[in-house]
Write a protein that holds these residues in place. Structure first.
Motif, PDB file in Angstrom:
ATOM      1  N   THR A 127       0.813  -1.200   0.000  1.00  0.00           N
ATOM      2  CA  THR A 127       0.000   0.000   0.000  1.00  0.00           C
ATOM      3  C   THR A 127       0.851   1.256   0.000  1.00  0.00           C
ATOM      4  O   THR A 127       0.584   2.192  -0.759  1.00  0.00           O
ATOM      5  CB  THR A 127      -0.916  -0.022   1.234  1.00  0.00           C
ATOM      6  OG1 THR A 127      -1.553  -1.288   1.243  1.00  0.00           O
ATOM      7  CG2 THR A 127      -1.943   1.047   1.161  1.00  0.00           C
ATOM      8  N   LEU A 128       1.880   1.275   0.810  1.00  0.00           N
ATOM      9  CA  LEU A 128       2.694   2.481   0.904  1.00  0.00           C
ATOM     10  C   LEU A 128       3.332   2.805  -0.443  1.00  0.00           C
ATOM     11  O   LEU A 128       3.561   3.961  -0.770  1.00  0.00           O
ATOM     12  CB  LEU A 128       3.770   2.312   1.978  1.00  0.00           C
ATOM     13  CG  LEU A 128       4.670   3.515   2.179  1.00  0.00           C
ATOM     14  CD1 LEU A 128       3.838   4.713   2.525  1.00  0.00           C
ATOM     15  CD2 LEU A 128       5.685   3.266   3.242  1.00  0.00           C
ATOM     16  N   MET A 190       1.978   4.693   8.344  1.00  0.00           N
ATOM     17  CA  MET A 190       1.429   3.569   7.605  1.00  0.00           C
ATOM     18  C   MET A 190       2.362   2.378   7.587  1.00  0.00           C
ATOM     19  O   MET A 190       1.925   1.244   7.543  1.00  0.00           O
ATOM     20  CB  MET A 190       1.144   4.007   6.185  1.00  0.00           C
ATOM     21  CG  MET A 190       0.116   3.119   5.552  1.00  0.00           C
ATOM     22  SD  MET A 190      -0.361   3.570   3.940  1.00  0.00           S
ATOM     23  CE  MET A 190      -0.167   5.204   3.774  1.00  0.00           C
ATOM     24  N   PHE A 191       3.636   2.651   7.599  1.00  0.00           N
ATOM     25  CA  PHE A 191       4.529   1.510   7.405  1.00  0.00           C
ATOM     26  C   PHE A 191       5.660   1.420   8.410  1.00  0.00           C
ATOM     27  O   PHE A 191       5.779   0.439   9.130  1.00  0.00           O
ATOM     28  CB  PHE A 191       5.103   1.555   5.986  1.00  0.00           C
ATOM     29  CG  PHE A 191       5.771   0.281   5.599  1.00  0.00           C
ATOM     30  CD1 PHE A 191       5.009  -0.779   5.190  1.00  0.00           C
ATOM     31  CD2 PHE A 191       7.131   0.138   5.685  1.00  0.00           C
ATOM     32  CE1 PHE A 191       5.598  -1.967   4.858  1.00  0.00           C
ATOM     33  CE2 PHE A 191       7.732  -1.049   5.349  1.00  0.00           C
ATOM     34  CZ  PHE A 191       6.961  -2.099   4.933  1.00  0.00           C
TER      35      PHE A 191
ATOM     36  N   THR B  68      -7.433   0.625  -0.436  1.00  0.00           N
ATOM     37  CA  THR B  68      -6.415   0.963   0.556  1.00  0.00           C
ATOM     38  C   THR B  68      -5.326   1.823  -0.050  1.00  0.00           C
ATOM     39  O   THR B  68      -4.739   2.653   0.635  1.00  0.00           O
ATOM     40  CB  THR B  68      -5.747  -0.289   1.147  1.00  0.00           C
ATOM     41  OG1 THR B  68      -5.329  -1.109   0.081  1.00  0.00           O
ATOM     42  CG2 THR B  68      -6.657  -1.037   2.051  1.00  0.00           C
ATOM     43  N   SER B  69      -5.002   1.623  -1.335  1.00  0.00           N
ATOM     44  CA  SER B  69      -3.889   2.399  -1.873  1.00  0.00           C
ATOM     45  C   SER B  69      -4.361   3.535  -2.758  1.00  0.00           C
ATOM     46  O   SER B  69      -3.627   3.984  -3.619  1.00  0.00           O
ATOM     47  CB  SER B  69      -2.910   1.473  -2.594  1.00  0.00           C
ATOM     48  OG  SER B  69      -3.609   0.598  -3.428  1.00  0.00           O
ATOM     49  N   GLN B  70      -5.558   3.992  -2.551  1.00  0.00           N
ATOM     50  CA  GLN B  70      -6.062   5.212  -3.188  1.00  0.00           C
ATOM     51  C   GLN B  70      -6.005   5.162  -4.700  1.00  0.00           C
ATOM     52  O   GLN B  70      -5.480   6.050  -5.346  1.00  0.00           O
ATOM     53  CB  GLN B  70      -5.273   6.426  -2.702  1.00  0.00           C
ATOM     54  CG  GLN B  70      -5.362   6.600  -1.219  1.00  0.00           C
ATOM     55  CD  GLN B  70      -4.985   7.990  -0.810  1.00  0.00           C
ATOM     56  OE1 GLN B  70      -4.315   8.708  -1.544  1.00  0.00           O
ATOM     57  NE2 GLN B  70      -5.403   8.397   0.357  1.00  0.00           N
ATOM     58  N   TRP B 313      -3.456  -6.002   2.849  1.00  0.00           N
ATOM     59  CA  TRP B 313      -2.963  -4.801   2.184  1.00  0.00           C
ATOM     60  C   TRP B 313      -2.450  -3.769   3.167  1.00  0.00           C
ATOM     61  O   TRP B 313      -2.127  -2.665   2.783  1.00  0.00           O
ATOM     62  CB  TRP B 313      -4.046  -4.219   1.280  1.00  0.00           C
ATOM     63  CG  TRP B 313      -4.339  -5.173   0.197  1.00  0.00           C
ATOM     64  CD1 TRP B 313      -5.404  -6.020   0.127  1.00  0.00           C
ATOM     65  CD2 TRP B 313      -3.531  -5.450  -0.943  1.00  0.00           C
ATOM     66  NE1 TRP B 313      -5.307  -6.800  -0.991  1.00  0.00           N
ATOM     67  CE2 TRP B 313      -4.180  -6.470  -1.662  1.00  0.00           C
ATOM     68  CE3 TRP B 313      -2.328  -4.945  -1.431  1.00  0.00           C
ATOM     69  CZ2 TRP B 313      -3.662  -6.992  -2.839  1.00  0.00           C
ATOM     70  CZ3 TRP B 313      -1.831  -5.465  -2.593  1.00  0.00           C
ATOM     71  CH2 TRP B 313      -2.492  -6.469  -3.295  1.00  0.00           C
ATOM     72  N   THR B 314      -2.437  -4.117   4.437  1.00  0.00           N
ATOM     73  CA  THR B 314      -1.957  -3.154   5.434  1.00  0.00           C
ATOM     74  C   THR B 314      -0.598  -3.549   5.980  1.00  0.00           C
ATOM     75  O   THR B 314       0.260  -2.701   6.165  1.00  0.00           O
ATOM     76  CB  THR B 314      -2.958  -3.063   6.604  1.00  0.00           C
ATOM     77  OG1 THR B 314      -4.237  -2.812   6.060  1.00  0.00           O
ATOM     78  CG2 THR B 314      -2.584  -1.968   7.554  1.00  0.00           C
TER      79      THR B 314
END
Lengths: 367, 355, 162
Positions: A127-128, A190-191, B68-70, B313-314
């Protein structure tokens, strides 16, 4: 009772491996999951830049430097043109110097954002990755406004800059700078603040101060090992001596500190850009440079602080329009040497983490 | 009011009514042939559920990833990208089936089928609604866990058969990881079994009419979720197929439909485990009576699945030594503690009630 | 001040190893023979007040008469900089490896070997680093012909035929 020993497994990681950042390859000897030996192999992206330089004029070589560390191309331009300028004794106009600082620091931020993204991705923080790339896009847009290119910007010329940034560049830059602290907080929250991520990075790949100095390691990797050394401070090139900024130094020596130090560097880069915007004078952006560039006979070695480490150019001129020797000192090529040494005895997952935090760009490693 | 109630009752028992109708077609509704027919129908339903679940879940996963990742996620094929998985499936069917030269051909080919079989077997004992378990086993939980642990063998077969070093490493990781997490998973379910005094999933759901076991067994639920995700090789425990380290682990050498079977199996397993979680801890088909039981059940499964995707996804991937540490030094003692506490609770409850 | 100290040490060192001292753009250049490179660099690393203890870069240069191995020395603790150039014979390009002094020279020496064919004695793993192992020739040498032989032959034949 006989002790049975498991057979050593030889694995080829790369050149087509998802976490090898391009075309790096290493031969990894493993026993179970534990690494016994790593042999780095490179050259899959070797384009013979140094040889090419010998058959190009001084100005023709600038676009090639973009392809060195393609994530921070203005910085490579900068290193090269400054070396030639030093050789020729060209005075660069004030405004061009400030613009160079702005673009150089933007390149640093962009490069570090890719670092954050790719490090996260290598640890499976999918995600990041998209968050950091989303933010980097804004810098690429700013490049595009000024130079027309996004990745290989080719924005500097011997004696100045390619073009004056348009009006909307400055508004975009200011809004970007205002948003950056929030971005960094987001990345951390976030990470890198995550316990699993810290478990993957902390105390992994310890590079002691002595080893770092012995291995000629430069840049953030060196500073994360507790050495306070930055060319911008130690040997200020361009106009870096006019800015007030700190050199972040961390003493953890591990992958985690190598990550965090990049975040700190982004903060310092923002400070520099803000000061540059405040102080930038008007005037021309290009010095009076002869059409045909013909430096006098001589040699010069000049280095700049690239986001990845120190980028050095050693140019030897024989008085003609083409250089007799251009030597590029790539930072990550030398930094990669630590990998086989520090990764011994760790797990396969740790090589990925260490390699990620080295921030190797294969354009620069393979030249 | 009366008609509404009748309609609801009909909806709630829709499948039972259909089943009774089909049985009614036989001369003797309880004959072997009738039972056999019902079993075949149950089998077909389970397969349909798995395939449908995979179709929906793959799209859902990509949508969750996008959320989650926009980014929008797949949005080109069909309305809002709903046909993406169908297109992907068609593409997979059209691909060449490659068997590596040095592969152990038999093992290589059996492994994906085995992976696909497991969710079919495990889902068979789940009660999808009131009286809607395809196979109502008395040892339901035991059977479920036993069957799902076969996937370890399938992963190892795929890893070994591929004749690829990454696959082999992935297979070895699969064994280490899944065998370790089996134990906390089973132990976390034991608390519920102690309360209900039954391994039968139908009985367990019936027992949750007033209160779902997540309230009585919160610790066991947490252990179940973590161990379950590890058992399924879902991130943050996806070491088996870790792209960044062992490329895709056991799946590296598979192409086309074989690879598709792995994917189906993975999502089928995910559905099965979510179904078990929903049954044991969230009350299964029990729910306020304005919706039929099976709708409640699938909603609960959906929540479970969504949570797993969200986690995937986190979180970054955990390191292998931390993984083992978590299983043996954290989850297992906690699970044993939970069994102890549950036993104590049952004893005190019995004492208070009895006295 | 610092530079004066360094200047003095370099002068002293130059007389001892029979080298020449030049200056270019504020950096001292010490030219030595290939045979005395280990001694020179060891000495430079341990200059008492201005140690040049950081090997910044190592590269080969072809001057057509001889090869040079250029060492860019610096320090992480001071402003001192020094460039040491070791002259290597073109016919017999052998020089001592500096990997015992700086481990970081490992890849750099391999690169110089790859590009110039300079053999570093005592290097732990002197193999080509960028090019493949059975590559013929050393591309950065000035006398290296960049076209493949077939192409060169075609061009020559055409010229001869005309």
């Amino acid at each position: 009772m006989t002790v049975e020993k498991t057979e050593e497994l030889i694995m080829n990681m790369g050149p087509q491996h998802p976490s090898m950042h391009g075309l790096f390859r290493m031969v990894v000897h493993v026993e179970g999951e534990t690494i016994t030996k790593i042999i780095p192999k490179m050259g899959y992206l070797h384009r013979g830049m140094e040889k090419l330089a010998e058959s190009r004029t001084y100005s023709q070589f600038i676009p090639y430097t973009d392809r060195l560390d393609y994530l921070a191309s203005p910085h490579n331009n900068w290193g090269y043109v400054q070396t030639v300028e030093k050789l020729m004794g060209v005075e660069v106009p004030e405004r061009a110097e400030y613009l160079r600082v702005i673009f150089g620091e933007l390149a640093r931020i962009a490069s570090h954002q890719v670092f954050i993204a790719s490090t996260a991705l290598d640890l499976a923080g999918w995600t990041l990755w998209s968050y950091a790339f989303r933010d980097r896009e804004r810098i690429l847009d700013m490049y595009e406004m000024t130079a027309g290119n996004r990745m290989t910007v080719n924005i500097m010329r011997i004696g100045g800059m390619l073009a004056e940034p348009p009006e909307e560049f400055w508004t975009a830059l200011k809004s970007f700078l205002d948003d950056t602290p929030e971005m960094l907080e987001e990345y951390y929250g976030m990470f890198f603040g995550n316990e699993i991520a810290q478990g993957r990075l902390k105390n992994v790949g310890i590079l002691t101060k002595e080893l770092a100095e012995n291995l000629s390691i430069t840049g953030p990797v060196l500073r994360a090992s507790g050495v306070d050394y930055d060319v911008r401070k130690a040997e200020p090139y361009s106009i870096y001596d006019r800015f007030d900024f700190k050199v972040p130094v961390l003493t953890g020596c591990d992958s985690y500190d190598r990550t965090i130090i990049r975040m700190d560097e982004i903060v310092e880069s923002i400070k520099i850009i803000k000061q540059a915007i405040r102080d930038i004078p008007g005037g021309p952006i290009m010095a009076k440079v002869p059409k045909v560039i013909k430096p006098p006979v001589g040699e010069v070695y000049h280095r700049v602080e690239n986001p990845k480490g120190e980028l050095g150019f050693y140019i030897k001129s024989d008085g003609t329009t083409k250089p007799s020797r251009v030597r590029i000192r790539p930072a990550t090529f030398i930094n990669i040497q630590m990998l086989p040494i520090v990764a011994k005895g760790l797990k396969i997952q740790d090589i990925v983490a260490i390699f990620a935090t080295l921030d190797a760009v294969l354009g620069e490693v393979d030249k | 009011m009366e008609t509404l109630y009748n309609l609801f009752e009909t909806l709630n028992n829709l499948f039972l009514i259909i089943a009774a109708f089909i049985r009614g077609l036989f001369a003797d509704p309880q004959s072997v042939w009738a039972n056999l027919t019902m079993d075949v129908i149950g089998f077909i339903i389970v397969v349909v559920i798995i395939v449908l679940a995979a179709l929906i879940l793959i799209l859902l996963e990509r949508k969750v990833a996008g959320w989650t990742s926009q980014r929008p996620g797949p949005n080109r094929l069909g309305p809002r990208g709903w046909f993406q998985t169908i297109a992907d499936a068609l593409k997979l069917i059209g691909k060449e089936d490659v068997t590596p030269a040095g592969a152990d051909k038999l093992i290589f080919k059996i492994a994906p089928m085995m992976i696909f079989c497991i969710p079919m077997m495990t889902l068979a004992v789940i009660p999808f609604g009131k009286g809607l378990a395809p196979a109502n086993l008395d040892l339901g939980i035991f059977y479920f866990v036993a069957m799902s642990s076969i996937s370890t063998v399938a992963f190892l077969m795929a890893g070994w058969g591929s004749n690829n070093k990454y696959s082999l490493l992935g297979g070895m990781r699969a064994v280490a990881q899944m065998v370790s997490y089996e134990i906390p998973l089973l132990f976390s379910l034991l608390g519920v079994v102690m309360i209900t005094q039954s391994f039968n999933l139908g009985v367990i759901v019936e027992a949750q009419a007033t209160i779902p076991f997540i309230v009585l067994q919160p610790l066991a639920f947490v252990i179940f979720v973590i161990a379950g995700m590890a058992e399924l090789n879902r991130a943050p425990f996806d070491l088996v197929e870790a792209d960044q380290e062992v490329v895709a682990g056991p799946f590296t050498e598979y192409t086309g439909l074989r690879w598709g079977l792995f994917f189906l199996g993975e999502y089928g397993n995910m559905t099965a485990l979510s179904a078990l979680g929903a049954t044991v801890f969230l009350g299964g088909w029990q729910g306020p009576a304005f919706l039929p039981g099976y709708v409640w059940f699938f909603m609960k499964v959906g929540v479970f699945v969504f949570f797993m995707m969200w986690a995937r996804w986190t979180f970054p991937r955990i390191r292998i030594d931390h993984l083992m540490h978590l299983a043996w030094k954290v989850l297992l003692p906690l699970a044993i503690l939970n069994i102890l506490l549950t036993g104590l609770g049952i004893y005190i409850y019995g004492f208070v009630m009895g006295g | 001040m610092e530079n004066n100290v360094l200047n003095r040490y370099v002068e002293e060192l130059a007389t001892r190893v029979n080298g020449e001292v030049e200056e270019s753009f504020g950096v001292l250049i010490l030219k030595v023979k290939a045979a005395s490179v280990t001694e020179t660099l060891k000495e430079a690393k341990n200059f008492p007040d201005a140690p040049c203890d950081f090997l910044h870069d190592l590269c080969g240069v072809d001057t057509t008469e001889h090869f040079e191995v250029v060492y860019q020395l610096a320090s992480l603790h001071g402003p001192q900089r020094l460039r040491v150039k070791a002259m290597v014979d073109r016919e017999n390009p052998v020089i001592d490896s500096v990997t015992p002094i700086w481990e970081g020279a490992n890849f750099l020496e391999r690169e110089a070997y790859d590009m110039f064919g300079i053999i570093f004695k005592g290097h732990p793993n002197l193999k080509r680093i960028y090019l493949w192992d059975d590559f013929e020739g050393y591309p950065m040498r000035k006398d290296y012909v960049t076209e493949p032989i077939e192409v060169r032959d075609v061009v020559r034949k055409r010229i001869e035929g005309e």
